[in-house]
Scaffold this active site. Structure first.
Site, PDB file in Angstrom:
ATOM      1  N   SER A  47      25.639  29.051  -7.084  1.00 32.19           N
ATOM      2  CA  SER A  47      24.733  29.004  -5.928  1.00 32.19           C
ATOM      3  C   SER A  47      24.844  27.645  -5.243  1.00 32.19           C
ATOM      4  O   SER A  47      24.395  27.476  -4.103  1.00 32.19           O
ATOM      5  CB  SER A  47      23.280  29.260  -6.364  1.00 32.19           C
ATOM      6  OG  SER A  47      22.960  28.515  -7.523  1.00 32.19           O
ATOM      7  N   GLU A 184      20.506  40.154 -13.096  1.00 34.19           N
ATOM      8  CA  GLU A 184      19.993  39.792 -11.765  1.00 34.19           C
ATOM      9  C   GLU A 184      19.614  41.038 -10.960  1.00 34.19           C
ATOM     10  O   GLU A 184      20.425  41.954 -10.796  1.00 34.19           O
ATOM     11  CB  GLU A 184      21.036  38.954 -11.004  1.00 34.19           C
ATOM     12  CG  GLU A 184      20.535  38.541  -9.620  1.00 34.19           C
ATOM     13  CD  GLU A 184      21.304  37.413  -8.968  1.00 34.19           C
ATOM     14  OE1 GLU A 184      22.210  36.847  -9.605  1.00 34.19           O
ATOM     15  OE2 GLU A 184      20.985  37.094  -7.802  1.00 34.19           O
TER      16      GLU A 184
HETATM   17  O1  KIV Z   1      24.528  30.695  -9.339  1.00 32.75           O
HETATM   18  C1  KIV Z   1      23.366  30.886  -9.711  1.00 32.75           C
HETATM   19  O2  KIV Z   1      22.441  30.147  -9.366  1.00 32.75           O
HETATM   20  C2  KIV Z   1      23.109  32.018 -10.580  1.00 32.75           C
HETATM   21  C3  KIV Z   1      21.675  32.411 -10.795  1.00 32.75           C
HETATM   22  C4  KIV Z   1      21.222  33.227  -9.656  1.00 32.75           C
HETATM   23  C5  KIV Z   1      21.491  33.115 -12.085  1.00 32.75           C
HETATM   24  O3  KIV Z   1      24.016  32.635 -11.058  1.00 32.75           O
END
Ligand code: KIV
Length: 283
Positions: A47, A184
């Site tokens: 993310s 998720e």
């Molecule tokens: O990349 C991320 O922050 C994630 C979370 C949403 C679990 O994979």
């Protein structure tokens, strides 16, 4: 200093019925803050592609970007278990590519484990990385790396077929040696059932309260990202607080109020007079 948590501790928490708290971080300062707040797992999530780099989805952060984020976080952490996300196309090509890149995440990024997206089709990859001595966290349900182009950002586990597939994927990951999985955006009933029937911890995001633990994206929880998903919770509006602080700083500079006497150092009077004597002829 508290002792550093291991994958075994995380698995023990599930056995003890103790909820597991996970949150993302991407830099040294926030890693220290969330570690001091007592979270169990810090995820250096892909993310980062969106919340740290401003891309529209998770596919654009590179392995070398992720390694930089991972090492910044790892240096700020004393207790939490640090998991680094394997970015898009860093593990999909072959098992050899996957284990080599997972190794880079550990050796250069100093993470304790890696996370990768996918179910049954990735069990060979998970097994290969685990056999190399690197703990792996799985990630099924909404998988953002493929959501952008193939599946869409949709709730999973809505019908029986989808729910069976999710459960089979979860079992396959557990059998391949994953120490935990992220679920998720899965319907709460299915997430609770999977959590209950798996030996390894199930960490939910947007998947209801029945999971063994929860994960949030730090920037969503602190109000630092404008495009948060509906299932996240904003605990504070840090963007407003930061904007207000910087605008006060701006006003104080413009008004000559900053720096004040307490932020200022002086030289001795006689040194200053000597300085003036010497430079007078220069200009
Ligand atoms: O990349 C991320 O922050 C994630 C979370 C949403 C679990 O994979």
């Amino acid at each position: 200093m508290s002792e550093k948590l291991t994958a075994r501790d995380i698995m023990r928490f599930k056995k003890e019925g103790r909820k597991i708290v996970m949150i993302t971080a991407y830099d040294y300062a926030f890693a220290q803050i969330v570690d001091q707040a007592g979270v169990d797992i810090i995820l250096v999530g892909d993310s980062a592609s969106m919340v740290m780099m401003g891309y529209r989805d998770t596919r654009f952060v590179t392995l070398s970007d992720m390694i930089t984020f991972c090492k910044s976080v790892s240096r700020g952490v004393e207790r939490a278990f640090v998991v680094g996300d394997m970015p898009f196309m860093s593990y999909q090509i072959s098992r050899e590519q996957a284990v080599r890149n997972a190794g880079r995440m550990v050796k250069e990024g100093m993470v304790d484990a890696v996370k990768l997206e996918g179910g049954k089709e990735y069990v060979g990859t998970v097994r290969t990385i685990v056999d190399a001595g690197i703990p792996v966290m799985g990630h099924i349900g909404l998988t953002p790396q493929s959501a952008a182009t193939s599946t869409g950002y949709r709730l999973t586990g809505k019908d029986a077929d989808d729910a069976v597939k999710l459960f089979e994927d979860a079992i396959a990951l557990e059998e391949a040696g994953a120490f935990a999985i992220v679920l998720e955006f899965v319907t709460a009933e299915v997430a609770e059932y999977i959590s209950h029937h798996l030996k390894i911890p199930v960490i939910g995001i947007g998947s209801g309260p029945g999971c063994d633990g929860q994960v949030l994206v730090l920037h969503d929880s602190l109000g630092l990202y404008g495009k948060s998903p509906p299932f996240s919770k904003k605990y504070v509006d840090l963007a407003s607080i930061a904007r207000e602080a910087v605008s006060r700083y701006r006003s104080e500079v413009l008004e000559g109020l900053f720096p004040a006497e307490e932020h200022t150092k002086h030289m001795k009077r006689e040194e200053f007079e000597e300085f003036l004597k010497r430079v007078r002829t220069l200009r």
